[in-house]
Design an enzyme around this catalytic site. Structure first.
Site: not given
Ligand code: NAP
Length: 285
Positions: A131-132, A65, A221, A69, A242, A219, A104
């Site tokens: 887009a992360g 985590t 949770y 990663k 999620g 996503l 994932d």
């Molecule tokens: P990440 O790579 O940090 O990406 C975060 C994303 O959220 C980016 O697209 C970012 O946009 C956007 N964002 C953050 N703050 C924002 C705001 N104030 N307004 C608009 N957009 C915003 O994170 P990640 O690893 O992709 O994870 C994203 C989410 O998915 C998290 O909540 C995580 O807990 C969840 N997740 C859940 C699972 C599951 O099993 N349920 C698995 C993986 C991830 P910018 O590019 O503009 O910064």
């Protein structure tokens, strides 16, 4: 090594927040496997040496985590999913080789299959918010399952454009102010941003713009029933949450490390939901 003395762990910094020990130790108890699953708090500078010594530490594999990663990708032999996502969340030792994947992708798809069976028969167009790393996992999975057109909408346009270039012509990037227009023919809307998470701003989407057959997945949770899912359910749209994805993404690791494909049961879901601090709500539709 027999399954009786196998151990796996989650490696992170911090790692206290991880629900993986709760999930894997539940399955170990459930199936009467005398293995162990632990938390390992490992700082960035010690990650490479920790991973290289997994076997000598008694581990057959691990979850990875934040913030490790991406580093895990470079230190292991990744499969196509991990390469496409650019990040690894599951490691396992295959003889002496350290292999990796990103679960994932299947976590998202398997949960969607349970919550909205047959979704891929009608999902021609999908809108993905974010887009992360999580977005790349979702997009990889949706393309694999035949979604014809995907619109990626992100706060920072350059990141959406980079995802578009990576995945090719079935994917387009749109700015946030064009979201309303994209919703009109979206059979599937997926939130992969952190918006709606406890302590973050709410995600305000006009779900009324979605077609009546649309499916909404989030996503996030914590909380389990996000404002986006609540709004979709109020419109009687099908939803996938999620927490379901979190549970389904854990299945492959357990099966690789302990030799048993575990079931995602309502009992496990209730256990993790209680731990997340929210009262057990209605299961996602
Ligand atoms: P990440 O790579 O940090 O990406 C975060 C994303 O959220 C980016 O697209 C970012 O946009 C956007 N964002 C953050 N703050 C924002 C705001 N104030 N307004 C608009 N957009 C915003 O994170 P990640 O690893 O992709 O994870 C994203 C989410 O998915 C998290 O909540 C995580 O807990 C969840 N997740 C859940 C699972 C599951 O099993 N349920 C698995 C993986 C991830 P910018 O590019 O503009 O910064």
């Amino acid at each position: 090594m027999t399954t009786a003395n196998r151990a796996a762990c989650v490696i992170g910094w911090p790692v206290e927040h991880s629900r993986s020990p709760l999930i894997h130790n539940y399955w170990l108890r459930q199936y009467g496997i005398a293995g162990e699953y632990r938390r390992e708090l490992v700082p960035r500078e010690e990650f490479a040496s920790f991973v290289k010594s997994l076997a000598t530490r008694g581990y057959v594999g691990a979850n990875v985590t934040v913030p490790h990663k991406e580093a895990a990708l470079a230190l292991s032999e990744p499969d196509d999913r991990a390469r496409a996502v650019g990040a690894v969340n599951t490691l396992w030792l295959d003889d002496d080789e350290l292999r990796s994947t990103n679960t994932d992708v299947e976590g998202f798809l398997d949960n969607l299959d349970v919550c909205a069976p047959g979704w891929d028969r009608h999902a021609k167009t999908a809108v993905v918010l974010g887009a992360g790393g999580a977005a790349r996992a979702v997009i990889y999975g949706l393309l694999e399952r035949g979604v014809e057109r995907l619109v990626v909408v992100n706060r920072t346009p350059a990141r959406a454009e980079s995802v578009q270039r990576q995945f090719g012509e079935r994917v387009s990037a749109a700015r946030w102010d064009k979201l309303d227009a994209a919703l009109g023919d979206a059979a599937l809307l997926v939130n992969t941003t952190t918006l709606g998470m406890q302590g973050q701003r709410a995600l305000t989407i006009e779900v009324a713009r979605l077609p009546g057959h649309a499916i909404v997945a989030d996503l996030v949770y914590a909380p389990v029933r996000t404002p986006l899912l609540a709004a979709a359910q109020a419109r009687e749209l099908r939803t996938a949450d999620g927490l379901g994805m979190l549970l389904h993404q854990a299945v492959r690791g357990f099966s690789l490390w302990f030799g048993k494909t575990p079931a995602v049961t309502p009992e496990l879901r209730a256990l993790v939901e209680t731990d997340l601090g929210s009262p057990p709500a209605k299961a996602a539709r």
